[in-house]
Design a protein around this motif. Structure first.
Motif, mmCIF file in Angstrom:
data_model
loop_
_atom_site.group_PDB
_atom_site.id
_atom_site.type_symbol
_atom_site.label_atom_id
_atom_site.label_comp_id
_atom_site.label_asym_id
_atom_site.label_seq_id
_atom_site.Cartn_x
_atom_site.Cartn_y
_atom_site.Cartn_z
ATOM 1 N N MET A 88 -44.180 9.010 -46.431
ATOM 2 C CA MET A 88 -44.993 9.041 -45.233
ATOM 3 C C MET A 88 -44.313 9.875 -44.130
ATOM 4 O O MET A 88 -44.980 10.636 -43.454
ATOM 5 N N PHE A 89 -43.016 9.681 -43.983
ATOM 6 C CA PHE A 89 -42.279 10.409 -42.953
ATOM 7 C C PHE A 89 -42.295 11.933 -43.168
ATOM 8 O O PHE A 89 -42.500 12.681 -42.210
ATOM 9 N N PRO A 90 -42.112 12.425 -44.402
ATOM 10 C CA PRO A 90 -42.183 13.881 -44.628
ATOM 11 C C PRO A 90 -43.557 14.460 -44.282
ATOM 12 O O PRO A 90 -43.669 15.560 -43.753
ATOM 13 N N LEU A 91 -44.610 13.713 -44.576
ATOM 14 C CA LEU A 91 -45.957 14.168 -44.240
ATOM 15 C C LEU A 91 -46.128 14.282 -42.723
ATOM 16 O O LEU A 91 -46.732 15.232 -42.220
ATOM 17 N N LEU A 92 -45.579 13.354 -41.998
ATOM 18 C CA LEU A 92 -45.630 13.382 -40.540
ATOM 19 C C LEU A 92 -44.880 14.591 -39.996
ATOM 20 O O LEU A 92 -45.342 15.258 -39.066
ATOM 21 N N LEU A 93 -43.733 14.897 -40.577
ATOM 22 C CA LEU A 93 -42.965 16.079 -40.161
ATOM 23 C C LEU A 93 -43.749 17.366 -40.403
ATOM 24 O O LEU A 93 -43.763 18.269 -39.562
ATOM 25 N N VAL A 94 -44.418 17.437 -41.541
ATOM 26 C CA VAL A 94 -45.218 18.629 -41.866
ATOM 27 C C VAL A 94 -46.373 18.764 -40.872
ATOM 28 O O VAL A 94 -46.659 19.862 -40.391
ATOM 29 N N LEU A 95 -47.029 17.663 -40.550
ATOM 30 C CA LEU A 95 -48.148 17.700 -39.607
ATOM 31 C C LEU A 95 -47.709 18.148 -38.209
ATOM 32 O O LEU A 95 -48.478 18.748 -37.468
ATOM 33 N N LEU A 96 -46.488 17.855 -37.833
ATOM 34 C CA LEU A 96 -45.978 18.286 -36.540
ATOM 35 C C LEU A 96 -45.434 19.713 -36.570
ATOM 36 O O LEU A 96 -45.514 20.438 -35.589
ATOM 37 N N ALA A 97 -44.872 20.103 -37.705
ATOM 38 C CA ALA A 97 -44.242 21.426 -37.806
ATOM 39 C C ALA A 97 -45.258 22.558 -37.917
ATOM 40 O O ALA A 97 -45.021 23.653 -37.394
ATOM 41 N N VAL A 98 -46.373 22.337 -38.579
ATOM 42 C CA VAL A 98 -47.364 23.407 -38.784
ATOM 43 C C VAL A 98 -47.922 23.922 -37.460
ATOM 44 O O VAL A 98 -47.933 25.136 -37.233
ATOM 45 N N PRO A 99 -48.383 23.081 -36.539
ATOM 46 C CA PRO A 99 -48.887 23.618 -35.261
ATOM 47 C C PRO A 99 -47.805 24.348 -34.458
ATOM 48 O O PRO A 99 -48.084 25.361 -33.804
ATOM 49 N N LEU A 100 -46.573 23.846 -34.504
ATOM 50 C CA LEU A 100 -45.485 24.529 -33.808
ATOM 51 C C LEU A 100 -45.253 25.910 -34.393
ATOM 52 O O LEU A 100 -45.060 26.892 -33.658
ATOM 53 N N PHE A 101 -45.267 26.019 -35.704
ATOM 54 C CA PHE A 101 -45.075 27.302 -36.379
ATOM 55 C C PHE A 101 -46.199 28.273 -36.026
ATOM 56 O O PHE A 101 -45.952 29.443 -35.711
ATOM 57 N N LEU A 102 -47.441 27.796 -36.032
ATOM 58 C CA LEU A 102 -48.587 28.663 -35.732
ATOM 59 C C LEU A 102 -48.572 29.134 -34.272
ATOM 60 O O LEU A 102 -48.877 30.298 -33.992
ATOM 61 N N SER A 103 -48.209 28.265 -33.358
ATOM 62 C CA SER A 103 -48.168 28.666 -31.950
ATOM 63 C C SER A 103 -47.038 29.650 -31.692
ATOM 64 O O SER A 103 -47.177 30.576 -30.888
ATOM 65 N N ALA A 104 -45.920 29.490 -32.378
ATOM 66 C CA ALA A 104 -44.808 30.430 -32.224
ATOM 67 C C ALA A 104 -45.204 31.806 -32.749
ATOM 68 O O ALA A 104 -44.871 32.833 -32.139
ATOM 69 N N ARG A 105 -45.920 31.863 -33.858
ATOM 70 C CA ARG A 105 -46.389 33.142 -34.401
ATOM 71 C C ARG A 105 -47.351 33.822 -33.441
ATOM 72 O O ARG A 105 -47.291 35.030 -33.222
ATOM 73 N N LYS A 106 -48.256 33.047 -32.879
ATOM 74 C CA LYS A 106 -49.242 33.595 -31.941
ATOM 75 C C LYS A 106 -48.548 34.166 -30.706
ATOM 76 O O LYS A 106 -48.879 35.255 -30.232
ATOM 77 N N GLN A 107 -47.583 33.446 -30.173
ATOM 78 C CA GLN A 107 -46.849 33.901 -28.998
ATOM 79 C C GLN A 107 -46.042 35.165 -29.314
ATOM 80 O O GLN A 107 -45.990 36.091 -28.510
ATOM 81 N N LYS A 108 -45.435 35.208 -30.485
ATOM 82 C CA LYS A 108 -44.657 36.375 -30.889
ATOM 83 C C LYS A 108 -45.553 37.607 -31.020
ATOM 84 O O LYS A 108 -45.200 38.705 -30.602
#
Length: 115
Positions: free
Chosen positions: A1-21
């Motif tokens: 359950m914890f790894p799934l939660l990490l993935v759900l939080l990491a994906v939006p951060l990764f996408l927003s960083a790409r957009k900003q870059k």
């Protein structure tokens, strides 16, 4: 359950960083491609024409005929498409109509007039 939660939080951060870059890369490309004669708008909303773009960190903008100011390249927000306000005014004179958005002055109301 914890790894799934990490993935759900990491994906939006990764996408927003790409957009900003990507946005930063586009802005840097715009600032490096400026040439004399380009119409631009600064981050503060000032419109002008590039007069001299030969410096690495600064750019000279003509904001009125004979008035040239020096700006940091980073202050240039966007290139502006050429707009011919004179053409709009000339077309209004030929048709006798005011252009869209032109101020119309209403006649003052006479509250003492009898109907």
């Amino acid at each position: 359950m914890f790894p799934l939660l990490l993935v759900l939080l990491a994906v939006p951060l990764f996408l927003s960083a790409r957009k900003q870059k990507r946005a930063m890369a586009e802005q840097q490309q715009l600032q490096s491609s400026l040439q004399p004669g380009d119409k631009v708008m600064t981050t503060s909303g000032l419109y002008g024409t590039v007069a001299d773009a030969s410096h690495d960190t600064t750019i000279d903008i003509e904001i009125s005929e004979g008035v040239v100011t020096r700006w940091l390249r980073a202050a240039i927000r966007e290139k502006v498409a050429d707009t011919d306000e004179a053409v709009v005014e000339d077309s209004a004179d030929e048709t006798g109509e005011q252009p869209v958005g032109a101020a119309q002055v209403a006649e003052p109301l006479d509250h003492n007039a009898k109907k």
